[in-house]
Write an enzyme that holds these catalytic residues in place. Sequence first.
Site, PDB file in Angstrom:
ATOM      1  N   GLY A 181      32.759  44.886  41.640  1.00 38.25           N
ATOM      2  CA  GLY A 181      32.770  46.042  42.519  1.00 38.25           C
ATOM      3  C   GLY A 181      33.135  45.551  43.903  1.00 38.25           C
ATOM      4  N   ALA A 210      31.637  42.397  47.993  1.00 31.29           N
ATOM      5  CA  ALA A 210      31.933  42.429  46.558  1.00 31.29           C
ATOM      6  C   ALA A 210      30.724  41.960  45.772  1.00 31.29           C
ATOM      7  CB  ALA A 210      33.144  41.546  46.252  1.00 31.29           C
ATOM      8  N   ASP A 211      30.694  42.366  44.526  1.00 33.18           N
ATOM      9  CA  ASP A 211      29.677  41.880  43.602  1.00 33.18           C
ATOM     10  C   ASP A 211      30.318  41.797  42.225  1.00 33.18           C
ATOM     11  OD1 ASP A 211      26.621  41.326  43.513  1.00 33.18           O
ATOM     12  OD2 ASP A 211      27.097  42.387  41.657  1.00 33.18           O
ATOM     13  N   THR A 212      30.018  40.742  41.501  1.00 34.63           N
ATOM     14  CA  THR A 212      30.566  40.557  40.156  1.00 34.63           C
ATOM     15  C   THR A 212      29.427  40.393  39.168  1.00 34.63           C
ATOM     16  OG1 THR A 212      32.558  39.509  41.054  1.00 34.63           O
ATOM     17  CG2 THR A 212      32.088  39.125  38.729  1.00 34.63           C
TER      18      THR A 212
END
Length: 189
Positions: free
Chosen positions: A108, A71-73
Amino acid sequence: MKHFNNLILASKSPRRKQLLEQVGFTFDVKTIEFDEVFPEDLEISKVAEYLAIEKNKAHREAFKSGTIITADTVVIFTDKILGKPTDEDEAHKVLKLLSGKIHQVMSGVCISNEEKQISFSNLTEVKFHELTDEEINHYVKTASPMDKAGSYGIQEWIGLIGVEWIKGSYFNVVGLPIDQVYKTLITEF
């Protein structure tokens, strides 16, 4: 609850780990170094998912088997990505910028196993009250904004006193849209 033999969370985030634990999954945390770079011409709304996919590919090469979650924020304000601050000064400036205004938090996520890969994005809008310099200083000195996109954690003191409203998933702002992750794991893997 569905059981996975080899579920891997490829993230150093203690918040993502906690959310996955809270919904009852058993998993290992395994990470490799990853340089979070993206093409300059990539649409801002696609950056978080792009990075999650690229992280997943890198982790898939390192850990051949299992179901891998990456994940990436990112925090978006006036069509710019606000990354993690480099020092307290920058954290203060970013929070001052967000004070009294609306920004977006985009996460994401990419989940893969040996047979398939599914990725998605989640968007939440957040509006801060007007924050005083004293409130911002207190938060920057007493919390750890350095490891957080946009210089804040919604689950921390600044979120408790500073968030006027949110539209969308609270847990997305924490760092993982856990409802979507759960549904995707249960139905697709």
